[in-house]
Write a protein that holds these residues in place. Structure first.
Motif, PDB file in Angstrom:
ATOM      1  N   VAL A  67       0.857  -1.184   0.000  1.00 61.13           N
ATOM      2  CA  VAL A  67       0.000   0.000   0.000  1.00 61.13           C
ATOM      3  C   VAL A  67       0.892   1.232   0.000  1.00 61.13           C
ATOM      4  CG1 VAL A  67      -0.176   0.065   2.522  1.00 61.13           C
ATOM      5  CG2 VAL A  67      -1.958   1.133   1.141  1.00 61.13           C
ATOM      6  N   GLY A  68       0.449   2.279  -0.708  1.00 61.47           N
ATOM      7  CA  GLY A  68       1.206   3.514  -0.775  1.00 61.47           C
ATOM      8  C   GLY A  68       2.322   3.459  -1.798  1.00 61.47           C
ATOM      9  N   THR A  69       3.234   4.446  -1.722  1.00 61.77           N
ATOM     10  CA  THR A  69       4.375   4.513  -2.650  1.00 61.77           C
ATOM     11  C   THR A  69       5.683   4.729  -1.889  1.00 61.77           C
ATOM     12  OG1 THR A  69       4.018   6.892  -2.949  1.00 61.77           O
ATOM     13  CG2 THR A  69       2.942   5.421  -4.516  1.00 61.77           C
ATOM     14  N   GLY A  70       5.747   4.248  -0.656  1.00 66.27           N
ATOM     15  CA  GLY A  70       6.930   4.469   0.164  1.00 66.27           C
ATOM     16  C   GLY A  70       7.903   3.319   0.196  1.00 66.27           C
ATOM     17  N   HIS A  71       7.894   2.459  -0.810  1.00 60.93           N
ATOM     18  CA  HIS A  71       8.713   1.245  -0.791  1.00 60.93           C
ATOM     19  C   HIS A  71      10.141   1.537  -1.253  1.00 60.93           C
ATOM     20  CE1 HIS A  71       4.578   0.100  -0.688  1.00 60.93           C
ATOM     21  NE2 HIS A  71       4.418   0.385  -1.961  1.00 60.93           N
ATOM     22  N   LEU A  72      11.032   0.579  -0.989  1.00 59.20           N
ATOM     23  CA  LEU A  72      12.449   0.774  -1.302  1.00 59.20           C
ATOM     24  C   LEU A  72      13.092  -0.552  -1.682  1.00 59.20           C
ATOM     25  CD1 LEU A  72      14.977   2.736  -1.142  1.00 59.20           C
ATOM     26  CD2 LEU A  72      15.331   1.780   1.139  1.00 59.20           C
ATOM     27  N   VAL A  73      13.945  -0.518  -2.705  1.00 57.74           N
ATOM     28  CA  VAL A  73      14.792  -1.662  -3.050  1.00 57.74           C
ATOM     29  C   VAL A  73      16.204  -1.325  -2.591  1.00 57.74           C
ATOM     30  CG1 VAL A  73      15.689  -3.112  -4.894  1.00 57.74           C
ATOM     31  CG2 VAL A  73      13.339  -2.241  -5.021  1.00 57.74           C
ATOM     32  N   TYR A  74      16.746  -2.187  -1.721  1.00 53.51           N
ATOM     33  CA  TYR A  74      18.023  -1.873  -1.077  1.00 53.51           C
ATOM     34  C   TYR A  74      18.807  -3.160  -0.855  1.00 53.51           C
ATOM     35  CZ  TYR A  74      21.270   0.317   2.276  1.00 53.51           C
ATOM     36  OH  TYR A  74      22.387   0.789   2.916  1.00 53.51           O
ATOM     37  N   ASN A  75      19.955  -3.243  -1.509  1.00 48.25           N
ATOM     38  CA  ASN A  75      20.884  -4.361  -1.311  1.00 48.25           C
ATOM     39  C   ASN A  75      20.216  -5.717  -1.577  1.00 48.25           C
ATOM     40  OD1 ASN A  75      23.423  -5.401  -0.765  1.00 48.25           O
ATOM     41  ND2 ASN A  75      23.038  -5.595   1.426  1.00 48.25           N
ATOM     42  N   GLY A  76      19.479  -5.809  -2.675  1.00 51.36           N
ATOM     43  CA  GLY A  76      18.868  -7.071  -3.063  1.00 51.36           C
ATOM     44  C   GLY A  76      17.589  -7.411  -2.334  1.00 51.36           C
ATOM     45  N   HIS A  77      17.090  -6.501  -1.510  1.00 50.16           N
ATOM     46  CA  HIS A  77      15.862  -6.734  -0.755  1.00 50.16           C
ATOM     47  C   HIS A  77      14.852  -5.629  -1.044  1.00 50.16           C
ATOM     48  CE1 HIS A  77      18.771  -9.168   1.525  1.00 50.16           C
ATOM     49  NE2 HIS A  77      17.733  -9.917   1.868  1.00 50.16           N
ATOM     50  N   LEU A  78      13.605  -6.004  -0.981  1.00 44.65           N
ATOM     51  CA  LEU A  78      12.519  -5.048  -1.116  1.00 44.65           C
ATOM     52  C   LEU A  78      11.932  -4.784   0.263  1.00 44.65           C
ATOM     53  CD1 LEU A  78      10.284  -3.409  -2.547  1.00 44.65           C
ATOM     54  CD2 LEU A  78       9.080  -5.565  -2.943  1.00 44.65           C
ATOM     55  N   TYR A  79      11.914  -3.524   0.645  1.00 44.95           N
ATOM     56  CA  TYR A  79      11.284  -3.104   1.889  1.00 44.95           C
ATOM     57  C   TYR A  79       9.971  -2.425   1.504  1.00 44.95           C
ATOM     58  CZ  TYR A  79      15.938  -3.842   3.870  1.00 44.95           C
ATOM     59  OH  TYR A  79      17.134  -4.384   4.253  1.00 44.95           O
ATOM     60  N   TYR A  80       8.860  -3.064   1.841  1.00 49.30           N
ATOM     61  CA  TYR A  80       7.586  -2.483   1.431  1.00 49.30           C
ATOM     62  C   TYR A  80       6.597  -2.477   2.582  1.00 49.30           C
ATOM     63  CZ  TYR A  80       5.313  -7.107   0.811  1.00 49.30           C
ATOM     64  OH  TYR A  80       4.758  -8.354   1.000  1.00 49.30           O
ATOM     65  N   ILE A  81       5.560  -1.666   2.415  1.00 48.11           N
ATOM     66  CA  ILE A  81       4.603  -1.423   3.495  1.00 48.11           C
ATOM     67  C   ILE A  81       3.363  -2.267   3.264  1.00 48.11           C
ATOM     68  CG2 ILE A  81       3.399   0.336   4.822  1.00 48.11           C
ATOM     69  CD1 ILE A  81       6.495   0.619   4.568  1.00 48.11           C
ATOM     70  N   ARG A  82       3.005  -3.017   4.271  1.00 47.83           N
ATOM     71  CA  ARG A  82       1.786  -3.818   4.241  1.00 47.83           C
ATOM     72  C   ARG A  82       0.811  -3.248   5.264  1.00 47.83           C
ATOM     73  NH1 ARG A  82       1.096  -9.723   7.010  1.00 47.83           N
ATOM     74  NH2 ARG A  82      -1.075 -10.106   6.446  1.00 47.83           N
ATOM     75  N   GLN A  83      -0.377  -2.930   4.802  1.00 44.25           N
ATOM     76  CA  GLN A  83      -1.367  -2.358   5.702  1.00 44.25           C
ATOM     77  C   GLN A  83      -2.404  -3.408   6.059  1.00 44.25           C
ATOM     78  OE1 GLN A  83      -3.701   0.871   4.176  1.00 44.25           O
ATOM     79  NE2 GLN A  83      -4.454   1.493   6.171  1.00 44.25           N
ATOM     80  N   GLN A  84      -2.250  -3.975   7.217  1.00 44.32           N
ATOM     81  CA  GLN A  84      -3.216  -4.909   7.777  1.00 44.32           C
ATOM     82  C   GLN A  84      -3.261  -4.642   9.268  1.00 44.32           C
ATOM     83  OE1 GLN A  84      -5.217  -6.918   6.290  1.00 44.32           O
ATOM     84  NE2 GLN A  84      -4.417  -7.004   4.217  1.00 44.32           N
ATOM     85  N   GLY A  85      -4.169  -3.755   9.676  1.00 43.69           N
ATOM     86  CA  GLY A  85      -4.160  -3.343  11.069  1.00 43.69           C
ATOM     87  C   GLY A  85      -2.975  -2.415  11.294  1.00 43.69           C
ATOM     88  N   PRO A  86      -2.067  -2.741  12.222  1.00 46.54           N
ATOM     89  CA  PRO A  86      -0.853  -1.927  12.394  1.00 46.54           C
ATOM     90  C   PRO A  86       0.009  -2.008  11.127  1.00 46.54           C
ATOM     91  CG  PRO A  86      -1.197  -3.392  14.270  1.00 46.54           C
ATOM     92  CD  PRO A  86      -2.154  -3.831  13.204  1.00 46.54           C
ATOM     93  N   PHE A  87       0.653  -0.912  10.811  1.00 46.27           N
ATOM     94  CA  PHE A  87       1.463  -0.903   9.588  1.00 46.27           C
ATOM     95  C   PHE A  87       2.705  -1.758   9.784  1.00 46.27           C
ATOM     96  CE2 PHE A  87      -1.142   2.825   9.072  1.00 46.27           C
ATOM     97  CZ  PHE A  87      -1.491   2.746   7.734  1.00 46.27           C
ATOM     98  N   GLN A  88       2.983  -2.571   8.770  1.00 50.65           N
ATOM     99  CA  GLN A  88       4.077  -3.524   8.827  1.00 50.65           C
ATOM    100  C   GLN A  88       5.078  -3.220   7.730  1.00 50.65           C
ATOM    101  OE1 GLN A  88       2.394  -7.465   8.773  1.00 50.65           O
ATOM    102  NE2 GLN A  88       4.000  -8.267  10.054  1.00 50.65           N
ATOM    103  N   VAL A  89       6.357  -3.228   8.083  1.00 48.71           N
ATOM    104  CA  VAL A  89       7.429  -3.140   7.094  1.00 48.71           C
ATOM    105  C   VAL A  89       7.889  -4.568   6.804  1.00 48.71           C
ATOM    106  CG1 VAL A  89       9.696  -2.216   6.532  1.00 48.71           C
ATOM    107  CG2 VAL A  89       8.124  -0.879   7.947  1.00 48.71           C
ATOM    108  N   ILE A  90       7.757  -4.983   5.547  1.00 44.47           N
ATOM    109  CA  ILE A  90       8.138  -6.335   5.137  1.00 44.47           C
ATOM    110  C   ILE A  90       9.484  -6.269   4.412  1.00 44.47           C
ATOM    111  CG2 ILE A  90       7.472  -8.363   3.799  1.00 44.47           C
ATOM    112  CD1 ILE A  90       5.544  -7.800   6.032  1.00 44.47           C
TER     113      ILE A  90
END
Length: 391
Positions: free
Chosen positions: A205-228
């Motif tokens: 959800v949103g557009t605040g995600h990041l690709v960093y060092n071979g990993h994707l850090y993205y936001i999952r909105q299910q209740g409390p916001f989660q960084v995956i």
């Protein structure tokens, strides 16, 4: 003719008749035997023909039965496929309604301790990890690549590596990431046929995600916001963390779909967010890219109102502002966590006016440029840098 000759002729005639009679009897016996064999062959041939016809009818019956069974099995397989598809949709629906727990369990006690430690260090001066002392002086150039997808979205490269891959997040809520092998494929082709698709285990959800060092850090909105934290190589969730900010609100006033902006610069990983506690201003946190722990937190003087995006350069948060009626975007607030750059000394940077407002802005520390998404247009801003003390 004498009597002896006549007698001899009679005897010869009698002998010939006897031989003829024997020959005829022989021929008749042979013919009779031949007729018996022909009759026997005819009987056998007739029997074989009957057996062959019966076998043919039996085979045809078996083929017809096999065809019926095949048709029944095909119908059953199609029915099973429909049921499996329906079951998958029901499972997806149930997972959406009752999301599965993260792959890595969150230790509530440990998280509370980490948050407490971060809050103790809140608003402290940051000890820099690098000797980076640059800041933005101006926008050197702008390049419009193309128009792709929705009006809002995000496109970026790996902020920590030299990979040429382009990652595209179309829209503000989805579960699929497009991956183009190089900039050329992304620029030349209007469709996504040259792109690989990565289906994420949880929607973003949103557009605040990041690709960093071979990993994707993205936001999952299910209740409390989660960084995956998602490994792009083996397509697995490496870690996840519930962002420990109570009553989060959209971080940018002009981008209500983004609650957490994960950013990267020369110093590492950052999280830009906002809370109900201080709803007027934007907050900043330093993240550990390995464990997703919050190392330190700051309340910045940068207002949320009319903000459309933000990024971090050399440990300084740059917030981009616009107006409700899209105008010319500008960096109007800079917050340096190390304290080496005073807000009044920062340059007021204007972006060239193009289409609307930016929904995604990702800074590339390696290339010193920003990948921006402006009303469906993908743009690259190349920046002119100066030393902080020279600004």
């Amino acid at each position: 003719m004498g009597p002896w000759r006549c007698l001899l002729l009679l005897l010869l005639a009698a002998a010939l008749r006897a031989q003829q009679q024997q020959f005829m009897e022989y021929v008749e016996r042979r013919l009779t035997l031949l007729e018996e064999r022909i009759s026997q062959w005819h009987d056998q041939s007739s029997r074989y023909s009957t057996e062959l016809r019966d076998f043919k009818n039996q085979v045809l019956g078996m083929l017809e039965a096999a065809e019926k069974e095949r048709e029944a099995m095909r119908t059953e397989a199609e029915s099973s496929a429909v049921r499996v598809d329906r079951l998958e949709r029901e499972v997806d629906y149930l997972e959406m309604q009752n999301p599965a727990p993260p792959c890595v369990e969150v230790d509530e006690t440990l998280m509370e301790k980490q948050v407490a430690t971060a809050k103790q260090r809140k608003n402290e001066k940051y000890t820099k990890l690098t000797d980076c002392s640059d800041t933005i002086a101006s926008i050197r150039s702008m390049k419009i690549l193309k128009r792709f997808g929705s009006t809002s979205g995000l496109w970026t490269k790996d902020a920590a590596g030299n990979s040429e891959k382009i990652y595209v997040f179309d829209g503000t809520a989805n579960d699929t990431v497009y991956v183009f092998p190089r900039m050329r494929e992304f620029t030349l082709f209007s469709a996504t046929r040259k792109a690989a698709r990565i289906k994420l285990p949880y929607p973003w959800v949103g557009t605040g995600h990041l690709v960093y060092n071979g990993h994707l850090y993205y936001i999952r909105q299910q209740g409390p916001f989660q960084v995956i934290k998602f490994n792009l190589a083996n397509k697995t969730v490496v870690d996840s963390s519930v962002f420990p900010a109570e009553e989060q609100i959209p971080v940018f006033g002009l981008s209500p779909f983004t609650y957490i902006e994960v950013a990267a610069d020369e110093e590492g990983l950052w999280a830009i967010y906002a809370t109900k506690e201080d709803e007027k201003n934007i907050c900043l946190a330093k993240l550990d890219p390995t464990s997703l722990d919050i190392e330190q937190m700051w309340d910045t003087p940068c207002p949320r109102e009319n903000a459309e995006g933000a990024f971090v350069v050399c440990g300084a948060l740059h917030v981009v502002y616009n107006t409700r009626l899209p105008s010319r975007s500008r960096v109007q607030c800079v917050f340096d966590v190390s304290g080496t750059l005073a807000p009044e000394d920062a340059s007021l940077v204007y972006f060239p006016k193009r289409y609307g407002s930016h929904s995604g802005m990702k800074y590339s520390p390696h290339e010193r440029q920003i990948y921006a998404w402006d009303d469906g247009y993908q743009i690259i801003y190349r920046m002119e840098m100066k030393k902080k003390l020279e600004v």
